[in-house]
Design a protein around this motif. Structure first.
Motif, PDB file in Angstrom:
ATOM      1  N   MET A  89      63.591  29.414 -22.076  1.00 50.18           N
ATOM      2  CA  MET A  89      63.393  28.177 -21.322  1.00 50.18           C
ATOM      3  C   MET A  89      62.170  27.453 -21.882  1.00 50.18           C
ATOM      4  O   MET A  89      61.258  28.070 -22.408  1.00 50.18           O
ATOM      5  CB  MET A  89      63.126  28.504 -19.854  1.00 50.18           C
ATOM      6  CG  MET A  89      64.245  29.247 -19.154  1.00 50.18           C
ATOM      7  SD  MET A  89      63.788  29.464 -17.433  1.00 50.18           S
ATOM      8  CE  MET A  89      65.032  30.619 -16.909  1.00 50.18           C
ATOM      9  N   ARG A 128      57.947  22.383 -25.024  1.00 48.85           N
ATOM     10  CA  ARG A 128      57.928  23.496 -25.970  1.00 48.85           C
ATOM     11  C   ARG A 128      58.510  24.756 -25.355  1.00 48.85           C
ATOM     12  O   ARG A 128      58.650  24.866 -24.152  1.00 48.85           O
ATOM     13  CB  ARG A 128      56.486  23.801 -26.371  1.00 48.85           C
ATOM     14  CG  ARG A 128      55.829  22.635 -27.052  1.00 48.85           C
ATOM     15  CD  ARG A 128      55.089  23.106 -28.251  1.00 48.85           C
ATOM     16  NE  ARG A 128      54.194  22.075 -28.726  1.00 48.85           N
ATOM     17  CZ  ARG A 128      53.047  22.340 -29.325  1.00 48.85           C
ATOM     18  NH1 ARG A 128      52.675  23.609 -29.483  1.00 48.85           N
ATOM     19  NH2 ARG A 128      52.300  21.374 -29.751  1.00 48.85           N
ATOM     20  N   ALA A 131      57.434  30.640 -27.332  1.00 49.32           N
ATOM     21  CA  ALA A 131      57.101  31.138 -28.667  1.00 49.32           C
ATOM     22  C   ALA A 131      56.298  30.131 -29.467  1.00 49.32           C
ATOM     23  O   ALA A 131      55.684  30.479 -30.467  1.00 49.32           O
ATOM     24  CB  ALA A 131      58.382  31.494 -29.418  1.00 49.32           C
ATOM     25  N   GLN A 132      56.308  28.879 -29.019  1.00 46.01           N
ATOM     26  CA  GLN A 132      55.571  27.853 -29.754  1.00 46.01           C
ATOM     27  C   GLN A 132      54.207  27.574 -29.148  1.00 46.01           C
ATOM     28  O   GLN A 132      53.599  26.563 -29.445  1.00 46.01           O
ATOM     29  CB  GLN A 132      56.381  26.554 -29.768  1.00 46.01           C
ATOM     30  CG  GLN A 132      57.731  26.709 -30.449  1.00 46.01           C
ATOM     31  CD  GLN A 132      58.616  25.509 -30.214  1.00 46.01           C
ATOM     32  OE1 GLN A 132      58.765  25.055 -29.086  1.00 46.01           O
ATOM     33  NE2 GLN A 132      59.210  24.988 -31.267  1.00 46.01           N
ATOM     34  N   LEU A 133      53.752  28.472 -28.273  1.00 45.78           N
ATOM     35  CA  LEU A 133      52.468  28.264 -27.612  1.00 45.78           C
ATOM     36  C   LEU A 133      51.465  29.323 -28.049  1.00 45.78           C
ATOM     37  O   LEU A 133      51.827  30.431 -28.419  1.00 45.78           O
ATOM     38  CB  LEU A 133      52.632  28.360 -26.093  1.00 45.78           C
ATOM     39  CG  LEU A 133      53.540  27.342 -25.413  1.00 45.78           C
ATOM     40  CD1 LEU A 133      53.580  27.619 -23.920  1.00 45.78           C
ATOM     41  CD2 LEU A 133      53.049  25.928 -25.670  1.00 45.78           C
TER      42      LEU A 133
END
Ligand SMILES: Nc1ncnc2c1ncn2[C@@H]1O[C@H](COP(=O)(O)OP(=O)(O)OP(=O)(O)O)[C@@H](O)[C@H]1O
Ligand SMILES: [Mg+2]
Lengths: 332, 433
Positions: A89, A128, A131-133
Motif C-alpha cells: 500500500m 510513495r 520501500a521507497q522511504l
C-alpha cells in the motif's frame, strides 16, 4: 484515559514470562517500560493491545475490563519495532487503513489522513510505498497510522531502535511532541535508559518479568530502590564498592554506590588511586580510578584537566550523594 | 581461468545432455514430423515405389492422360531370367531350357501370344489349359503391383511401359510409399472443423481448471493458515495426497465413484434414481469430472506455494492489521491476498502451461468422451499420432497438433520470463538518503 494492569501473569507453555505484574498509567501520561532484553517488555505491550492473551489478571481501560476483548475491539494504536507497514500500500493507504476497516466515509477519511500526515510531517510522501522511504520516514508513517484512529492509548515498541543516532535524537522529541499535542496516554517500550528518561513522565523499570521500580526519572535516578535500579540508570554507570575502599564502615551496609559525578577533586582529596582508563567525550572526560584496595571508581570531569593515563590522583566523594545498599541489594 | 571453465562445463554436462535429450530433441522432432506426411502407412524410415489400383485412381484424379493410365494398367509378357527360373521350378528345367532357346528375351503384349508360345513348344508343350495359364502368369511383366526398392529401377520399368518421359516424375512421386515433406498438415489443421472444437475445449478446460486450482488452493492455504499449527499441517497433508497418488489409481477411484454400479449410482439408487454413468452420461458431467479431477490435484500445488507465501508475511504485519481493527475477512482481503499477488500470478502462468500440455487425467477419465466433447488439443494430438481408432496413426498430423502447443508454450514462456524479471525490477527498494 486511565490504564490499569492488575496482577497480570503471562505464560508461554510452561514458562512464566510475567508474573503478577501491576501497572497504572494516568490519563495523558507517557510512561516507559524499561529493562534489559528479554525481561518481558514487548510481552506486556502485546498483552495490552490484545495480541497476546492475558493468562491471569485484569486489564482496565478507563475502569472497564478489556482483558477478554480481541485487539480489534480495544482501540489502541501500536507502533511496532519494525514499523510493520503494509508494503503493497502507499503511505496514504497505510495511514487510512484503520479508518477503512471502520468503513468511515471517503471524504472524512481523506481529511483525517491529511491531518495526521501533516502532524507527522510526511504530507509530501503520501503516494510513495514503504520501500521507497527512509527509516525515519517509515517511522513517521507508522506513527500516523497509529494515531489516525484516535486511539485511547498509544503503544510504542522500541520505536527508535532502528534509527541512526541523529535521527533518534530528532524522533525522540518528535514523539514526545505528538504525545503532548494529542494528549494521549502512551506507553513506550525501550531498553535505552536515555530514551526513557528524556521522553517519559514515569519509568517502570522491569527485570525478569516484574517491575522493580516505578517512578519519575529524577526520583529513580536519585533514589533507586535497589542496586539493580541504580546500576541500570546512569551513563556512565554507577560504581559499586565496599566500605573499606571508601574508608567507611556502617552496620548493615553491604555496598556503596558512587555515581561518576560524585567523585572528583571538587569533593576533597581523601581517596588515592591510579588512573587506569581515560575516555574523552569532547565536553567531558571520563576516568577510571583504581583505589589502593583494587576497587574501581568512575569519575566524570569537565574536559581539559590534563590528567593522563597512569597518573596518581587524590580525589574525594560527595558523601551526601552516596547510595547505601544491604545484602539483598535494597537501598537503606 | 581456463581450468575453471572446463570444470564448470564438466559439472554442467549431465544437465546439458538431459536438456538436449529430453527437452530439445522432442521439440526439434516435433517440428520435423509436423512437416511430413508420416503415418503407419508410410512408416518412418524410407519407402518403396509401387503402383497399385489406388495409386492409379489418384493419378487419374490428378488428370493423367487416359492412354498413359491404360498403358500402366495393361503391361505385357517378357521371357526373362526370373520367369524362366520360375518356370523351371513349376514344370521342369527342360521346359524352361526349350522356351529359352526359342524365345529368350521375347516380349508379347498380348496374353494369348504368350500362351501360344508355351503351347507351341515342340518337346515340352504344356497341354493342360490350367497349367498353361498358370505358367503364362509367371512371365507377366506389368509395372502394376510390382514393388521397387530403388527409384532408378522403378523409372526404368516405367519407361519400358512406353509412358511419356515428361509424366514419369509425377507418376514416380505418386508411386512412392514412404514419407515426404509437406505443409499439408498445417493446412489441414486450419481447414478441419474439429480443430476449432479442440481449441474451444482446451480454452474451457484451462480456464475452468485454472480457476478451480487457484481459487481452491488459495482457499485451502488461507483456511489452514488460521488453524492451529498441527491441524493446519494435517489438512494440508491430506489435500496433498492426490498429487502423490499414482494418476491411474486416482482416476480409477473417480471412475469407481461415478460408475453405473459405483458410489454415486448406489447412493442415488436409494433415492429412487436409476443407475447411470455419472461421468460420461452428458458432456456437462464429463466436464465437471475433468475439472474436478485435475483441479483437486492442481490445487495442492497452489496450496503449498500460497501457504509458504502467507507464512513469509511478517507476523507483526498481521498483528498490526488486527490492532488497526481489521476483522479476519478484512485481513485476508486487504493484507494477505494482495501480498500473494505474485505467487498467484506465478501459479497461474505455470499451471496454464502445464494444463495446456497435460492430458493424462482426461485420457484416463473420459478419453475425450462422450463423443469428442472433452477432447482437448493435446489429447487430440495424442489420439491422432499415437492412438487412433482407425489404426492409421498419423504421426505427421499429430506432430503438427503438438507443434502448435510448442509454439504457444515457447511464446508464453518468453512473456512470463519478461513478467517475472520485471517483478524483480519494480520491487527493488529505493531508499532515500
Ligand atoms: N511466543 C513466545 N513463546 C515462548 N517464549 C516467548 C515468546 N515470546 C517471548 N518469549 C519469552 O518471553 C520473554 C520476554 O520476551 P519479550 O519479547 O517480552 O522481551 P523484551 O523485554 O521485549 O526483550 P527485547 O528488549 O529483547 O525486545 C523472553 O525470555 C522470551 O524468550
Ligand atoms: Mg521486545
Amino acid at each position: 484515559m486511565q490504564l490499569d494492569l492488575i496482577n497480570f501473569t503471562k505464560r508461554f507453555g510452561d514458562t512464566t514470562v510475567i508474573e503478577n505484574m501491576s501497572l497504572s498509567v494516568h490519563s495523558g501520561e507517557m510512561i516507559a517500560l524499561l529493562g534489559p532484553s528479554g525481561c518481558g517488555k514487548s510481552t506486556t505491550l502485546f498483552a495490552i493491545c490484545g495480541i497476546h492473551r492475558i493468562d491471569e489478571g485484569q486489564l482496565m481501560f478507563g475502569g472497564k475490563d478489556v482483558a477478554h476483548l480481541p485487539s480489534q475491539a480495544r482501540n489502541v494504536g501500536v507502533v511496532f519495532q519494525n514499523y510493520a507497514l503494509y508494503p503493497h500500500m502507499t503511505v496514504a493507504e497505510n495511514i487510512v487503513f484503520p479508518l477503512k476497516v471502520q468503513k468511515m466515509n471517503r471524504t472524512d477519511r481523506e481529511a483525517m489522513v491529511r491531518k495526521y500526515a501533516e502532524l507527522v510531517r510526511i504530507d509530501a510522501l503520501l503516494d510513495r510505498r514503504p520501500a521507497q522511504l527512509s527509516g525515519g520516514q517509515q517511522q513517521r508513517v507508522a506513527l500516523a497510522r497509529a494515531l489516525v484512529r484516535q486511539p485511547d492509548f498509544l503503544l510504542l515498541d522500541e520505536p527508535l531502535a532502528n534509527l541512526d543516532a541523529k535521527l533518534r535524537l530528532e524522533m525522540r522529541s518528535e514523539i514526545r511532541r505528538l504525545q503532548q499535542e494529542t494528549g494521549l496516554t502512551a506507553i513506550l517500550v525501550t531498553h535505552d535508559q536515555v530514551e526513557a528518561m528524556s521522553m517519559c513522565d514515569r519509568i517502570a523499570l522491569m527485570n525478569g518479568g516484574r517491575i522493580v521500580q516505578y517512578d519519575t526519572p529524577t526520583a529513580m535516578y536519585e533514589r533507586p530502590e535497589t542496586a539493580f535500579v541504580a546500576g541500570f540508570l546512569g551513563n556512565p554507570p554507577i560504581s559499586f564498592l565496599s566500605g573499606s575502599g571508601l574508608g567507611l564502615s556502617e552496620a548493615q551496609v553491604a555496598q556503596y554506590g558512587v555515581r561518576p559525578e560524585s567523585f572528583g577533586p571538587q569533593f576533597g582529596s581523601t581517596l588515592s588511586g591510579r588512573v587506569t582508563f581515560v575516555e574523552t567525550q569532547g565536553r567531558e572526560d571520563l576516568f577510571d580510578v583504581r583505589l589502593t584496595t583494587g576497587e574501581i571508581l568512575r569519575s566524570i570531569q569537565p574536559a581539559g584537566s590534563g590528567i593522563r593515563l597512569a597518573d596518581t590522583v587524590n580525589w574525594g566523594v560527595a558523601h551526601d550523594k552516596l547510595l547505601r545498599f544491604d545484602q539483598n541489594g535494597q537501598r537503606i | 581461468m581456463r581450468r575453471i571453465n572446463w570444470l564448470g562445463l564438466a559439472f554442467l554436462s549431465p544437465a546439458l545432455v538431459m536438456v538436449t535429450l529430453f527437452f530439445l530433441l522432442p521439440v526439434v522432432l516435433t517440428g520435423f514430423f509436423a512437416f511430413t506426411n508420416m503415418s503407419t502407412a508410410t512408416g518412418v524410415m524410407g519407402g518403396d515405389y509401387l503402383l497399385n489400383t489406388s495409386t492409379l485412381r489418384a493419378l487419374a484424379d490428378q488428370g493423367l492422360p487416359k492412354e498413359t493410365l491404360a498403358k500402366l494398367e495393361a503391361g505385357g509378357y517378357r521371357v526373362d531370367e526370373a520367369g524362366l527360373a520360375a518356370l523351371a521350378a513349376a514344370t521342369s528345367p527342360a521346359t524352361a531350357d526349350e522356351l529359352a532357346q526359342l524365345h529368350a528375351g521375347a516380349e508379347f503384349s498380348d496374353r494369348r501370344d504368350m500362351e501360344r508360345a508355351l503351347k507351341d513348344l515342340r518337346a515340352n508343350a504344356i497341354r493342360n489349359t490350367r497349367d498353361r495359364k498358370a505358367a503364362t502368369e509367371l512371365f507377366k511383366r506389368s509395372i502394376l503391383n510390382e514393388r521397387f526398392s530403388e527409384e532408378a529401377a522403378f523409372r526404368a520399368a516405367l519407361s519400358e511401359t512406353g509412358t511419356r518421359p515428361e509424366l514419369s516424375d509425377q507418376i514416380t512421386e505418386a508411386a512412392f510409399t514412404g514419407w515426404v515433406w509437406t505443409t499439408d498438415n498445417v493446412k489441414l489443421l486450419f481447414a478441419l472443423p474439429s480443430t476449432l472444437r479442440y481449441a474451444a475445449n482446451t480454452l474451457l478446460y484451462v480456464t475452468l481448471t485454472l480457476a478451480f486450482n487457484v481459487g481452491f488452493g488459495l482457499f485451502l492455504a488461507i483456511t489452514t493458515f488460521y488453524l492451529p499449527k498441527g491441524q493446519g499441517a494435517l489438512f494440508r497433508a491430506i489435500w496433498f495426497l492426490p498429487r502423490i497418488l499414482p494418476p491411474v489409481l486416482y482416476v480409477l477411484m473417480w471412475r469407481w465413484f461415478t460408475w453405473d454400479t459405483g458410489f454415486l449410482s448406489t447412493v442415488s439408487g436409494y433415492l429412487g434414481m436409476s443407475p447411470k454413468n455419472w461421468m460420461l452420461d452428458t458432456s456437462y458431467h464429463a466436464w465437471t469430472a475433468v475439472v474436478l479431477i485435475n483441479g483437486f490435484v492442481g490445487a495442492s500445488m497452489g496450496m503449498i506455494i500460497f501457504s509458504s507465501a502467507i507464512r513469509a508475511i511478517p507476523t507483526s504485519m498481521l498483528h498490526a492489521s488486527e490492532v488497526d481493527g481489521a476483522s479476519r475477512w478484512q485481513q485476508v482481503r486487504w493484507i494477505i491476498v494482495p501480498q500473494l499477488a505474485w505467487p498467484i500470478l506465478f501459479i497461474t502462468c505455470y499451471q496454464t502451461l502445464s494444463l495446456l500440455t497435460s492430458f493424462e487425467y482426461i485420457l484416463l477419465a473420459t478419453d475425450g468422451g462422450p463423443g469428442r466433447s472433452t477432447e482437448v488439443w493435446s489429447l487430440a494430438a495424442y489420439h491422432t499420432a499415437l492412438s487412433n481408432y482407425g489404426g492409421n496413426l498419423e504421426y505427421g498430423l499429430g506432430a503438427s497438433f503438438a507443434l502448435v502447443l510448442v509454439v504457444i508454450g515457447i511464446g508464453a514462456s518468453l512473456i512470463y520470463f519478461r513478467l517475472f524479471n520485471f517483478k524483480r525490477l519494480i520491487t527493488k527498494p529505493l531508499i532515500e538518503g
